[in-house]
Design an enzyme around this catalytic site. Structure first.
Site, PDB file in Angstrom:
ATOM      1  N   CYS A  77       0.832  -1.213   0.000  1.00 31.16           N
ATOM      2  CA  CYS A  77       0.000   0.000   0.000  1.00 31.16           C
ATOM      3  C   CYS A  77       0.866   1.263   0.000  1.00 31.16           C
ATOM      4  O   CYS A  77       1.460   1.610   1.027  1.00 31.16           O
ATOM      5  CB  CYS A  77      -0.916  -0.037   1.221  1.00 31.16           C
ATOM      6  SG  CYS A  77      -1.830   1.481   1.531  1.00 31.16           S
ATOM      7  N   CYS A  91      -0.148   3.942   2.543  1.00 26.67           N
ATOM      8  CA  CYS A  91       0.228   3.524   3.898  1.00 26.67           C
ATOM      9  C   CYS A  91       1.666   3.935   4.211  1.00 26.67           C
ATOM     10  O   CYS A  91       1.963   4.408   5.305  1.00 26.67           O
ATOM     11  CB  CYS A  91       0.095   2.007   4.051  1.00 26.67           C
ATOM     12  SG  CYS A  91      -1.583   1.386   3.851  1.00 26.67           S
TER      13      CYS A  91
END
Length: 137
Positions: free
Chosen positions: A62, A65
């Site tokens: 991600c 993230c």
């Protein structure tokens, strides 16, 4: 060669400021030991501990993230002693995200003594995360 007394006083003040700044930085760094790695097994025990914990649900793949992670660490470091930061990898620990119906990441959930009190979804600006935390920490 003799130093000008005024220059010597300026140097002494500057050295004192630098030393004070360095010791303050070390003291705040000692108060924060880094994020707590959470798992499906350790999650409940950690969030039930006294005080707030911000849990970052993330995954290695991600991109957002990874962009929000240093911001979360900076916020937790600034709130050392008042806020803990937990990180839970959703790929390695699928049961906990399923319990909280997490469908997008990054998702940050804020707990106090085991109770979910607030959330932030997405890689949002630092100010937005701090405004949520200001209500609880």
């Amino acid at each position: 060669m003799m130093d000008d007394p005024e220059l010597a006083a300026i140097r002494a003040r500057k050295l004192e400021q630098l030393l004070a700044s360095a010791s303050a930085t070390k003291a705040s760094a000692r108060g924060w030991t880094g994020p707590i790695t959470l798992t499906d097994t350790t999650f409940d025990g950690e969030v039930r501990k006294p005080g707030p914990i911000l849990v970052d649900f993330w995954a290695e793949w991600c991109g957002p993230c990874h962009r929000v992670a240093p911001v979360l660490e900076e916020i937790a470091r600034a709130r050392a002693g008042r806020l803990r930061l937990g990180k839970l990898n959703i790929d390695e620990n699928p049961r906990t995200p399923a319990r909280f119906q997490i469908t997008s990441i990054p998702t940050m959930l804020l707990f106090r003594e085991g109770a979910l009190v607030d959330s932030v979804i997405g890689a949002v600006p630092k100010a937005q995360i701090e405004s949520v935390l200001a209500l609880w920490t």
